[in-house]
Motif scaffolding. Structure first.
Motif, PDB file in Angstrom:
ATOM      1  N   ALA A  50      17.743  25.364  57.935  1.00  0.00           N
ATOM      2  CA  ALA A  50      18.469  26.471  58.562  1.00  0.00           C
ATOM      3  C   ALA A  50      18.194  27.803  57.852  1.00  0.00           C
ATOM      4  CB  ALA A  50      19.962  26.186  58.564  1.00  0.00           C
ATOM      5  N   ILE A  51      18.084  28.850  58.641  1.00  0.00           N
ATOM      6  CA  ILE A  51      17.989  30.218  58.124  1.00  0.00           C
ATOM      7  C   ILE A  51      19.212  30.971  58.607  1.00  0.00           C
ATOM      8  CG2 ILE A  51      16.727  32.397  58.213  1.00  0.00           C
ATOM      9  CD1 ILE A  51      14.157  30.822  58.432  1.00  0.00           C
ATOM     10  N   LEU A  52      20.135  31.244  57.679  1.00  0.00           N
ATOM     11  CA  LEU A  52      21.369  31.957  58.025  1.00  0.00           C
ATOM     12  C   LEU A  52      21.093  33.437  58.225  1.00  0.00           C
ATOM     13  CD1 LEU A  52      24.247  30.630  55.723  1.00  0.00           C
ATOM     14  CD2 LEU A  52      24.051  30.410  58.188  1.00  0.00           C
ATOM     15  N   ASP A  53      21.711  34.015  59.250  1.00  0.00           N
ATOM     16  CA  ASP A  53      21.743  35.463  59.341  1.00  0.00           C
ATOM     17  C   ASP A  53      22.432  35.991  58.087  1.00  0.00           C
ATOM     18  OD1 ASP A  53      21.552  37.932  61.285  1.00  0.00           O
ATOM     19  OD2 ASP A  53      23.551  38.001  60.385  1.00  0.00           O
ATOM     20  N   TYR A  54      21.968  37.098  57.572  1.00  0.00           N
ATOM     21  CA  TYR A  54      22.449  37.575  56.279  1.00  0.00           C
ATOM     22  C   TYR A  54      23.949  37.881  56.271  1.00  0.00           C
ATOM     23  CZ  TYR A  54      17.525  37.961  54.977  1.00  0.00           C
ATOM     24  OH  TYR A  54      16.206  37.673  54.696  1.00  0.00           O
ATOM     25  N   SER A  55      24.537  38.162  57.428  1.00  0.00           N
ATOM     26  CA  SER A  55      25.970  38.474  57.495  1.00  0.00           C
ATOM     27  C   SER A  55      26.811  37.313  58.012  1.00  0.00           C
ATOM     28  CB  SER A  55      26.193  39.694  58.402  1.00  0.00           C
ATOM     29  OG  SER A  55      25.501  40.822  57.917  1.00  0.00           O
ATOM     30  N   ALA A  56      26.232  36.149  58.174  1.00  0.00           N
ATOM     31  CA  ALA A  56      26.928  35.033  58.831  1.00  0.00           C
ATOM     32  C   ALA A  56      28.198  34.619  58.093  1.00  0.00           C
ATOM     33  CB  ALA A  56      25.984  33.828  58.973  1.00  0.00           C
ATOM     34  N   ILE A  57      28.142  34.559  56.761  1.00  0.00           N
ATOM     35  CA  ILE A  57      29.299  34.063  56.006  1.00  0.00           C
ATOM     36  C   ILE A  57      30.501  34.982  56.168  1.00  0.00           C
ATOM     37  CG2 ILE A  57      30.204  33.642  53.693  1.00  0.00           C
ATOM     38  CD1 ILE A  57      27.586  32.421  52.916  1.00  0.00           C
ATOM     39  N   GLU A  58      30.295  36.307  56.068  1.00  0.00           N
ATOM     40  CA  GLU A  58      31.461  37.180  56.164  1.00  0.00           C
ATOM     41  C   GLU A  58      32.129  37.123  57.531  1.00  0.00           C
ATOM     42  OE1 GLU A  58      28.540  38.217  54.639  1.00  0.00           O
ATOM     43  OE2 GLU A  58      28.181  40.339  55.121  1.00  0.00           O
ATOM     44  N   TYR A  59      31.358  36.868  58.584  1.00  0.00           N
ATOM     45  CA  TYR A  59      31.974  36.738  59.902  1.00  0.00           C
ATOM     46  C   TYR A  59      32.882  35.507  59.959  1.00  0.00           C
ATOM     47  CZ  TYR A  59      28.901  40.373  61.784  1.00  0.00           C
ATOM     48  OH  TYR A  59      28.266  41.562  62.038  1.00  0.00           O
ATOM     49  N   MET A  60      32.431  34.391  59.396  1.00  0.00           N
ATOM     50  CA  MET A  60      33.255  33.184  59.418  1.00  0.00           C
ATOM     51  C   MET A  60      34.475  33.326  58.517  1.00  0.00           C
ATOM     52  SD  MET A  60      30.503  30.036  59.701  1.00  0.00           S
ATOM     53  CE  MET A  60      29.549  30.451  58.236  1.00  0.00           C
ATOM     54  N   ILE A  61      34.279  33.929  57.339  1.00  0.00           N
ATOM     55  CA  ILE A  61      35.403  34.123  56.416  1.00  0.00           C
ATOM     56  C   ILE A  61      36.426  35.092  57.001  1.00  0.00           C
ATOM     57  CG2 ILE A  61      36.074  34.902  54.114  1.00  0.00           C
ATOM     58  CD1 ILE A  61      34.578  32.219  54.220  1.00  0.00           C
ATOM     59  N   GLN A  62      35.957  36.097  57.739  1.00  0.00           N
ATOM     60  CA  GLN A  62      36.878  37.022  58.396  1.00  0.00           C
ATOM     61  C   GLN A  62      37.848  36.265  59.303  1.00  0.00           C
ATOM     62  OE1 GLN A  62      35.247  39.380  61.582  1.00  0.00           O
ATOM     63  NE2 GLN A  62      36.603  41.118  61.147  1.00  0.00           N
ATOM     64  N   ASN A  63      37.345  35.316  60.074  1.00  0.00           N
ATOM     65  CA  ASN A  63      38.191  34.509  60.949  1.00  0.00           C
ATOM     66  C   ASN A  63      39.232  33.730  60.158  1.00  0.00           C
ATOM     67  OD1 ASN A  63      37.363  34.046  64.069  1.00  0.00           O
ATOM     68  ND2 ASN A  63      35.587  34.729  62.894  1.00  0.00           N
ATOM     69  N   LEU A  64      38.779  33.056  59.121  1.00  0.00           N
ATOM     70  CA  LEU A  64      39.667  32.181  58.361  1.00  0.00           C
ATOM     71  C   LEU A  64      40.692  32.963  57.552  1.00  0.00           C
ATOM     72  CD1 LEU A  64      36.923  29.638  57.275  1.00  0.00           C
ATOM     73  CD2 LEU A  64      38.866  29.134  58.756  1.00  0.00           C
ATOM     74  N   GLU A  65      40.300  34.104  57.013  1.00  0.00           N
ATOM     75  CA  GLU A  65      41.229  34.924  56.245  1.00  0.00           C
ATOM     76  C   GLU A  65      42.304  35.550  57.136  1.00  0.00           C
ATOM     77  OE1 GLU A  65      41.022  36.259  52.493  1.00  0.00           O
ATOM     78  OE2 GLU A  65      40.758  34.103  52.770  1.00  0.00           O
ATOM     79  N   ASN A  66      41.924  35.908  58.358  1.00  0.00           N
ATOM     80  CA  ASN A  66      42.862  36.580  59.263  1.00  0.00           C
ATOM     81  C   ASN A  66      43.725  35.622  60.068  1.00  0.00           C
ATOM     82  OD1 ASN A  66      41.831  39.020  58.402  1.00  0.00           O
ATOM     83  ND2 ASN A  66      40.482  39.299  60.159  1.00  0.00           N
ATOM     84  N   ASN A  67      43.357  34.329  60.071  1.00  0.00           N
ATOM     85  CA  ASN A  67      44.069  33.350  60.899  1.00  0.00           C
ATOM     86  C   ASN A  67      44.406  32.120  60.066  1.00  0.00           C
ATOM     87  OD1 ASN A  67      43.676  34.565  63.792  1.00  0.00           O
ATOM     88  ND2 ASN A  67      41.649  34.635  62.848  1.00  0.00           N
ATOM     89  N   PRO A  68      45.581  32.083  59.436  1.00  0.00           N
ATOM     90  CA  PRO A  68      45.951  30.954  58.571  1.00  0.00           C
ATOM     91  C   PRO A  68      45.990  29.614  59.300  1.00  0.00           C
ATOM     92  CG  PRO A  68      47.423  32.826  58.227  1.00  0.00           C
ATOM     93  CD  PRO A  68      46.601  33.147  59.422  1.00  0.00           C
ATOM     94  N   GLY A  69      46.188  29.633  60.630  1.00  0.00           N
ATOM     95  CA  GLY A  69      46.231  28.382  61.376  1.00  0.00           C
ATOM     96  C   GLY A  69      44.876  27.785  61.657  1.00  0.00           C
ATOM     97  N   LEU A  70      43.806  28.518  61.338  1.00  0.00           N
ATOM     98  CA  LEU A  70      42.451  28.003  61.534  1.00  0.00           C
ATOM     99  C   LEU A  70      42.047  27.123  60.358  1.00  0.00           C
ATOM    100  CD1 LEU A  70      40.191  30.892  62.919  1.00  0.00           C
ATOM    101  CD2 LEU A  70      40.917  28.823  64.101  1.00  0.00           C
ATOM    102  N   GLY A  71      41.562  25.920  60.665  1.00  0.00           N
ATOM    103  CA  GLY A  71      41.077  25.049  59.609  1.00  0.00           C
ATOM    104  C   GLY A  71      39.596  25.187  59.382  1.00  0.00           C
ATOM    105  N   ALA A  72      38.855  25.498  60.464  1.00  0.00           N
ATOM    106  CA  ALA A  72      37.392  25.563  60.367  1.00  0.00           C
ATOM    107  C   ALA A  72      36.848  26.504  61.435  1.00  0.00           C
ATOM    108  CB  ALA A  72      36.789  24.169  60.515  1.00  0.00           C
ATOM    109  N   VAL A  73      35.635  26.969  61.198  1.00  0.00           N
ATOM    110  CA  VAL A  73      34.928  27.865  62.120  1.00  0.00           C
ATOM    111  C   VAL A  73      33.496  27.368  62.260  1.00  0.00           C
ATOM    112  CG1 VAL A  73      34.079  30.220  62.480  1.00  0.00           C
ATOM    113  CG2 VAL A  73      36.343  29.862  61.513  1.00  0.00           C
ATOM    114  N   THR A  74      32.963  27.446  63.457  1.00  0.00           N
ATOM    115  CA  THR A  74      31.551  27.125  63.660  1.00  0.00           C
ATOM    116  C   THR A  74      30.808  28.371  64.105  1.00  0.00           C
ATOM    117  OG1 THR A  74      29.997  25.599  64.733  1.00  0.00           O
ATOM    118  CG2 THR A  74      31.786  26.456  66.094  1.00  0.00           C
TER     119      THR A  74
END
Length: 408
Positions: free
Chosen positions: A139-163
């Motif tokens: 896999a080749i991650l887009d350079y900003s991929a992690i912050e987009y997923m962390i943004q979801n999890l940090e802003n939504n405590p009810g989220l357990g995971a993001v794809t």
């Protein structure tokens, strides 16, 4: 109309009905959530939460020298890369160790071949991060991929995971180009549709992020499931957490480019989905899991559709041999309606995904018929995979063999 003609109309209309449902709900998701999200700020914060990226590897020597440099250039400020060599027989371990000498972020773990789930659990035990990201060795991650997923999890405590949003890297053959259209017009749209109610059938194993405390709560990945990513998705949701799709978190992956390789991949997906459906059959109908009922209903409707297609095909062949006549006018009308729905689905989804990848419309004319192939392969693999799931050895570890990665 007799029973055969009614079933024939159902077989032709069902994919069109699902196309309309996915298109409308996916468009709703795009307009009222995806199109309104703000850019994450974690790239500018020194105190960004620690993220551990797990990369299980089995015979990945041909891919690591391409993927690792990209992983070392991610823009997220606080992460580690944990490579788990799962008993590779090629130069995978030597390549990882060579890169570890050049980058402090890289952690190397070596273990006997026990399968991806065991490798992921081993990596998670060594992880220092508050969040766990899982990707494949190619896999080749887009350079900003992690912050987009962390943004979801940090802003939504009810989220357990993001794809994230897998994109096909290899496009040198017809099958490769068709899968580009498939991931945009079908898979991406389905995930948007399911995200409207906060549930997904699966987080993609090639790009996912899960809270480490949630992972510990659910007991990690199951080592006896042929699709550990589907299983961990359902374990997370049954534990009371939602999971979400983040289309901005792009991940470029290699996909099969032979008919045999593609069929083996989709058969594994079909068998794995059936294994998970059967595993949680008793738990799912509890009232606290009501939000997951639509996924179950859709699965069994599609399973019924697949076997119905098989039955009417057999009866149709027998009817042709023995001279039975049926009125196919309703079937032809249903076919036209479904084709128009496929065009609508294809147009809307490519319009949405063009936000993340330019020039997708060049695949429109050559790939507009692909939904028919998708549904046909879906039916064959469901018919083949469901009995395999029922008869599987539940105590046997699900080890892996390197898949067809296409012509590179």
């Amino acid at each position: 109309m007799d029973w055969y003609e009614y079933l024939a109309v159902f077989v032709m209309l069902y994919p069109g009905i699902m196309a309309v449902y996915w298109t409308l709900s996916g468009l709703f998701y795009f307009l009222f959530w995806e199109n309104r999200t703000e850019e994450p700020e974690y790239v500018f914060q020194e105190a960004a939460p620690m993220v551990s990226v797990l990369i299980p590897c089995y015979n990945e020597a041909d891919n690591l020298d391409v993927s690792i440099p990209h992983l070392l250039n991610l823009t997220y400020p606080n992460y580690e890369l944990i490579f788990i060599n799962d008993g590779s027989t090629d130069d995978t371990l030597e390549i990882i160790r060579r890169w570890a000498l050049e980058a402090e972020k890289i952690v190397v773990i070596d273990q006997p071949n026990n399968g991806k789930a065991v490798a992921m659990n081993t990596g998670a035990r060594h992880a220092q991060g508050e969040y766990i990201v899982g990707i494949d060795g190619d896999a080749i991650l887009d350079y900003s991929a992690i912050e987009y997923m962390i943004q979801n999890l940090e802003n939504n405590p009810g989220l357990g995971a993001v794809t994230g949003n897998p994109r096909v890297r290899n496009r040198s053959t017809v099958l490769g180009k068709l899968q580009v259209a498939e991931f945009s017009s079908i898979i991406g749209l389905i995930k948007r549709s399911q995200s409207v109610v906060g549930t997904l059938f699966t987080v993609s194993g090639v790009i996912m992020c899960i809270r480490k405390d949630v992972l510990n709560e659910i007991g990690g990945w199951s080592d006896n499931m042929i699709t550990d990513d589907i299983d961990v998705s359902w374990k997370t949701q049954i534990a009371g957490y939602n999971i979400a799709y983040e289309p901005r978190a792009l991940c470029w992956v290699l996909m099969p480019e032979t008919i045999r390789g593609l069929y083996r991949q989709r058969l594994r997906w079909a068998q794995g989905g059936a294994e998970v459906i059967m595993k949680y059959l008793k738990q799912i109908w509890r009232l606290q899991n009501i939000r997951l009922w639509p996924l179950y209903i859709e699965y069994f409707l599609t399973l019924f559709w697949a076997y119905t297609l098989f039955i009417i095909t057999l009866f149709g062949i027998c009817g042709w041999i023995f001279g039975y006549q049926h009125d196919f006018t309703p079937f032809k009308v249903a076919s036209l309606i479904t084709f128009m729905m496929f065009i609508l689905q294809f147009s809307v989804s490519i319009f949405i995904d063009s936000r993340y990848e330019r020039d997708l419309f060049r695949y429109f004319i050559s790939c507009i018929w692909y939904p028919y192939a998708f549904w046909l392969m879906n039916s064959i693999t469901l018919i083949h995979g469901f009995p395999k799931a029922l008869l599987r050895d539940k105590h046997r570890k699900a080890t892996w063999v390197s898949p067809d990665r296409g012509v590179q």
